[in-house]
Scaffold this motif. Structure first.
Motif, PDB file in Angstrom:
ATOM      1  N   ASP A 127     -33.590  54.501   5.144  1.00  0.00           N
ATOM      2  CA  ASP A 127     -34.641  55.343   4.579  1.00  0.00           C
ATOM      3  C   ASP A 127     -34.235  56.809   4.525  1.00  0.00           C
ATOM      4  N   SER A 128     -33.674  57.326   5.617  1.00  0.00           N
ATOM      5  CA  SER A 128     -33.360  58.756   5.697  1.00  0.00           C
ATOM      6  C   SER A 128     -31.953  59.096   5.224  1.00  0.00           C
ATOM      7  N   LYS A 129     -31.086  58.101   5.125  1.00  0.00           N
ATOM      8  CA  LYS A 129     -29.661  58.290   4.815  1.00  0.00           C
ATOM      9  C   LYS A 129     -28.941  59.106   5.896  1.00  0.00           C
ATOM     10  N   ALA A 130     -29.541  59.159   7.067  1.00  0.00           N
ATOM     11  CA  ALA A 130     -28.923  59.872   8.190  1.00  0.00           C
ATOM     12  C   ALA A 130     -27.916  58.964   8.885  1.00  0.00           C
ATOM     13  N   VAL A 131     -26.837  59.559   9.376  1.00  0.00           N
ATOM     14  CA  VAL A 131     -25.844  58.793  10.126  1.00  0.00           C
ATOM     15  C   VAL A 131     -26.393  58.533  11.525  1.00  0.00           C
ATOM     16  N   ALA A 132     -26.621  57.261  11.852  1.00  0.00           N
ATOM     17  CA  ALA A 132     -27.195  56.889  13.147  1.00  0.00           C
ATOM     18  C   ALA A 132     -26.126  56.668  14.212  1.00  0.00           C
ATOM     19  N   ALA A 133     -24.914  56.315  13.790  1.00  0.00           N
ATOM     20  CA  ALA A 133     -23.809  56.093  14.732  1.00  0.00           C
ATOM     21  C   ALA A 133     -22.514  56.051  13.936  1.00  0.00           C
ATOM     22  N   SER A 134     -21.425  56.425  14.589  1.00  0.00           N
ATOM     23  CA  SER A 134     -20.112  56.368  13.930  1.00  0.00           C
ATOM     24  C   SER A 134     -19.022  56.232  14.970  1.00  0.00           C
ATOM     25  N   HIS A 135     -17.881  55.761  14.531  1.00  0.00           N
ATOM     26  CA  HIS A 135     -16.715  55.667  15.422  1.00  0.00           C
ATOM     27  C   HIS A 135     -15.458  55.616  14.555  1.00  0.00           C
ATOM     28  N   SER A 136     -14.391  56.215  15.034  1.00  0.00           N
ATOM     29  CA  SER A 136     -13.118  56.162  14.311  1.00  0.00           C
ATOM     30  C   SER A 136     -11.975  55.997  15.300  1.00  0.00           C
ATOM     31  N   LEU A 137     -10.913  55.360  14.839  1.00  0.00           N
ATOM     32  CA  LEU A 137      -9.725  55.128  15.653  1.00  0.00           C
ATOM     33  C   LEU A 137      -8.489  55.218  14.769  1.00  0.00           C
ATOM     34  N   PRO A 138      -7.361  55.696  15.323  1.00  0.00           N
ATOM     35  CA  PRO A 138      -6.108  55.645  14.566  1.00  0.00           C
ATOM     36  C   PRO A 138      -5.635  54.205  14.445  1.00  0.00           C
ATOM     37  N   THR A 139      -5.065  53.868  13.292  1.00  0.00           N
ATOM     38  CA  THR A 139      -4.627  52.481  13.099  1.00  0.00           C
ATOM     39  C   THR A 139      -3.329  52.166  13.828  1.00  0.00           C
ATOM     40  N   VAL A 140      -2.459  53.154  13.975  1.00  0.00           N
ATOM     41  CA  VAL A 140      -1.144  52.959  14.608  1.00  0.00           C
ATOM     42  C   VAL A 140      -0.489  51.709  14.017  1.00  0.00           C
ATOM     43  N   SER A 141      -0.436  51.652  12.691  1.00  0.00           N
ATOM     44  CA  SER A 141       0.009  50.433  12.017  1.00  0.00           C
ATOM     45  C   SER A 141       1.292  50.606  11.220  1.00  0.00           C
ATOM     46  N   ASP A 142       1.867  51.823  11.228  1.00  0.00           N
ATOM     47  CA  ASP A 142       3.081  52.047  10.450  1.00  0.00           C
ATOM     48  C   ASP A 142       4.222  51.182  10.962  1.00  0.00           C
ATOM     49  N   LEU A 143       4.952  50.571  10.026  1.00  0.00           N
ATOM     50  CA  LEU A 143       6.169  49.846  10.373  1.00  0.00           C
ATOM     51  C   LEU A 143       7.336  50.820  10.306  1.00  0.00           C
ATOM     52  N   SER A 144       8.553  50.341  10.389  1.00  0.00           N
ATOM     53  CA  SER A 144       9.714  51.198  10.627  1.00  0.00           C
ATOM     54  C   SER A 144       9.871  52.328   9.622  1.00  0.00           C
ATOM     55  N   ASP A 145       9.613  52.053   8.343  1.00  0.00           N
ATOM     56  CA  ASP A 145       9.843  53.101   7.352  1.00  0.00           C
ATOM     57  C   ASP A 145       8.571  53.873   7.011  1.00  0.00           C
ATOM     58  N   ALA A 146       7.458  53.563   7.694  1.00  0.00           N
ATOM     59  CA  ALA A 146       6.182  54.265   7.553  1.00  0.00           C
ATOM     60  C   ALA A 146       5.564  54.141   6.157  1.00  0.00           C
ATOM     61  N   LYS A 147       6.179  53.339   5.267  1.00  0.00           N
ATOM     62  CA  LYS A 147       5.597  53.129   3.948  1.00  0.00           C
ATOM     63  C   LYS A 147       4.925  51.752   3.873  1.00  0.00           C
ATOM     64  N   GLU A 148       5.143  50.972   4.899  1.00  0.00           N
ATOM     65  CA  GLU A 148       4.466  49.687   5.029  1.00  0.00           C
ATOM     66  C   GLU A 148       3.700  49.690   6.342  1.00  0.00           C
ATOM     67  N   GLN A 149       2.585  48.962   6.364  1.00  0.00           N
ATOM     68  CA  GLN A 149       1.755  48.934   7.561  1.00  0.00           C
ATOM     69  C   GLN A 149       1.446  47.504   7.952  1.00  0.00           C
ATOM     70  N   ASP A 150       1.258  47.293   9.251  1.00  0.00           N
ATOM     71  CA  ASP A 150       0.975  45.982   9.801  1.00  0.00           C
ATOM     72  C   ASP A 150      -0.491  45.637   9.557  1.00  0.00           C
ATOM     73  N   THR A 151      -0.725  44.628   8.724  1.00  0.00           N
ATOM     74  CA  THR A 151      -2.091  44.256   8.359  1.00  0.00           C
ATOM     75  C   THR A 151      -2.896  43.842   9.576  1.00  0.00           C
ATOM     76  N   GLY A 152      -2.282  43.093  10.484  1.00  0.00           N
ATOM     77  CA  GLY A 152      -2.986  42.628  11.682  1.00  0.00           C
ATOM     78  C   GLY A 152      -3.484  43.773  12.546  1.00  0.00           C
ATOM     79  N   ARG A 153      -2.677  44.816  12.670  1.00  0.00           N
ATOM     80  CA  ARG A 153      -3.111  45.970  13.474  1.00  0.00           C
ATOM     81  C   ARG A 153      -4.287  46.686  12.826  1.00  0.00           C
TER      82      ARG A 153
END
Length: 462
Positions: free
Chosen positions: A38-64
């Protein structure tokens, strides 16, 4: 007794509230928000780094990435998750991952994510591809270009999979238990070989080139539904509607563009200035690779005009890193954060400078060979105040050269909404924004893709 009575009323009101769950699967982090319907107010939020980069940092681990999504959602209040009535997802565009229909939840049945940063497609390789029927130029890191690369160099890799999509499309498919993949024009255009006028893939062109068209997702409207959750997810009820995944840029704009007469300037790592085109606008029939302005699909067949510079806050960060390295070589060390604040202070004491800095150290998509320059150097303008002032002015002059203030005025723009981490922490940059663009400028409403995707579903009554 009166206290207990009113306390019970509050608890009942909280229980009656309904929420939209918004998720943003970014390049380096995942963010989730609960927006009150109704209000469009943010009631809760959370964020985390994915730490998913593989060796060349251009591909990422989907599972992570998926683990990170689950951890983020699990941090939200469960009593609110139980009252989520729809889920919206957005995330990094252009990238591609592959999976096997019906079994993509097993790790061996899902590929790594090849991100938008991937550089395996050389200019020679890109020039060998068929000409798309699209206004979007094909670039390295774009999904279709990546698939073409695998066709040529590792065709056996593609034979292992039956479905392809962005990382956010994959999560939608898993939540809904879809056999295939659905994709909105916002993400499809970011892959290339997609016509935004007809909202169709260039199937004939691709099929003639031997492209595995069976991997292409089915296209659905931006802002539409992909399906419903097939089971309870961290308290979110089974059968909850899930929106088809949207582009992170479009959602970030949606979160802070309150009127069609607004332009949005975001300066974080890079820099983007955008405004909404008229409802009847249609982009050119063919790519215009030399143009500094691109047209991104938005909602209801409308488009955003976007000047997307590769050079933003990262240029200032590179300057700070250079000075830090020089100081270390000289035996004097200072943290990047401490040095940054001192540099801003020096520039605030230097209101003007005749030193000229062209800050395009990363080139630009429309002019990749245009690198940085420093000119008009004299003995009187070599102080740190002069250099930092000229650097910040150069960043904004570059953006203004891509999308001049006169173009904004002609488009009916009446104010600029400024957002992004670089703008929020750099007063000198804000001053230079106001010099480069003589329009009212408002700050403080930071673009947020996770909030934006939730607002889209809220406004559409999903």
């Amino acid at each position: 007794m009166k206290y207990c009575y009113f306390d019970a009323i509050k608890l009942r009101a909280a229980a009656m509230s309904s929420f939209i769950l918004g998720l943003d699967l970014g390049t380096t982090s995942v963010k989730v928000v609960l927006v009150e319907s109704d209000s469009k107010a943010v009631a809760a939020s959370h964020s985390l780094p994915t730490v998913s980069d593989l060796s060349d940092a251009k591909e990422q681990d989907t599972g992570r990435i998926i683990d990170c999504v689950n951890r983020c959602v699990s941090h939200l209040p469960r009593e609110k998750l139980q009252h989520v009535h729809s889920i919206g997802l957005t995330g990094q565009m252009h990238g591609v991952l592959f999976w096997k229909a019906k079994s993509g939840k097993r790790s061996g049945d899902t590929s790594q994510l090849i991100t938008w940063q991937d550089g395996r497609c050389s200019n020679d390789f890109l020039s060998s591809l068929p000409r798309p029927d699209s206004h979007v130029s094909t670039a390295t890191g774009f999904g279709c270009a990546t698939i073409f690369w695998y066709m040529k160099h590792r065709p056996e890799f593609l034979r292992d999979f039956t479905v392809a999509g962005t990382i956010q499309d994959y999560v939608v498919s898993m939540l809904c238990g879809l056999d295939g993949c659905v994709m909105t024009p916002q993400n499809a255009a970011s892959w290339g070989f997609f016509n935004t006028s007809s909202n169709q893939w260039n199937e004939n062109i691709l099929r003639s080139a031997g492209f595995p068209v069976h991997l292409l997702p089915r296209c659905v409207p931006s802002g539409g539904l992909a399906g419903k959750t097939r089971s309870v997810w961290h308290g979110v009820p089974a059968g909850t509607p899930v929106g088809a995944a949207l582009g992170d840029f479009q959602c970030s704009v949606y979160s802070c563009m309150s009127a069609r007469t607004d332009a949005v300037l975001n300066i974080s790592t890079s820099a983007q200035l955008t405004f909404a085109m008229p409802a009847d606008f249609r982009p050119p029939d063919s790519p215009q690779p030399d143009s500094p302005v691109s047209y991104y699909p938005y909602f209801d067949s409308s488009f955003l005009a976007v000047a997307a510079s590769l050079n933003g806050g990262n240029v200032v960060a590179a300057f700070v890193a250079m000075l830090t390295a020089w100081m270390k070589e000289l035996g004097a060390e200072l943290s990047d954060a401490g040095l940054y604040e001192k540099l801003i202070g020096c520039a605030l004491n230097q209101d003007a400078s005749d030193l000229r800095v062209i800050p395009t150290i990363l080139g630009e998509r429309h002019d990749p060979l245009c690198l940085g320059q420093v000119t008009n150097i004299s003995a009187s303008n070599l102080s740190l105040g002069h250099v930092v002032r000229a650097l910040c002015r150069g960043v904004m002059a570059n953006v203004a050269s891509m999308m001049p203030p006169e173009r904004l005025r002609q488009a009916g723009v009446t104010r600029i909404v400024g957002s992004g981490s670089a703008l929020s922490r750099n007063e000198v940059l804000r001053q230079e924004v106001e010099r480069a663009f003589p329009l009212p400028i408002v700050y403080g409403q930071n673009a947020d893709s996770a909030v934006g995707v939730a607002m889209v579903l809220c406004d559409r009554g999903v």
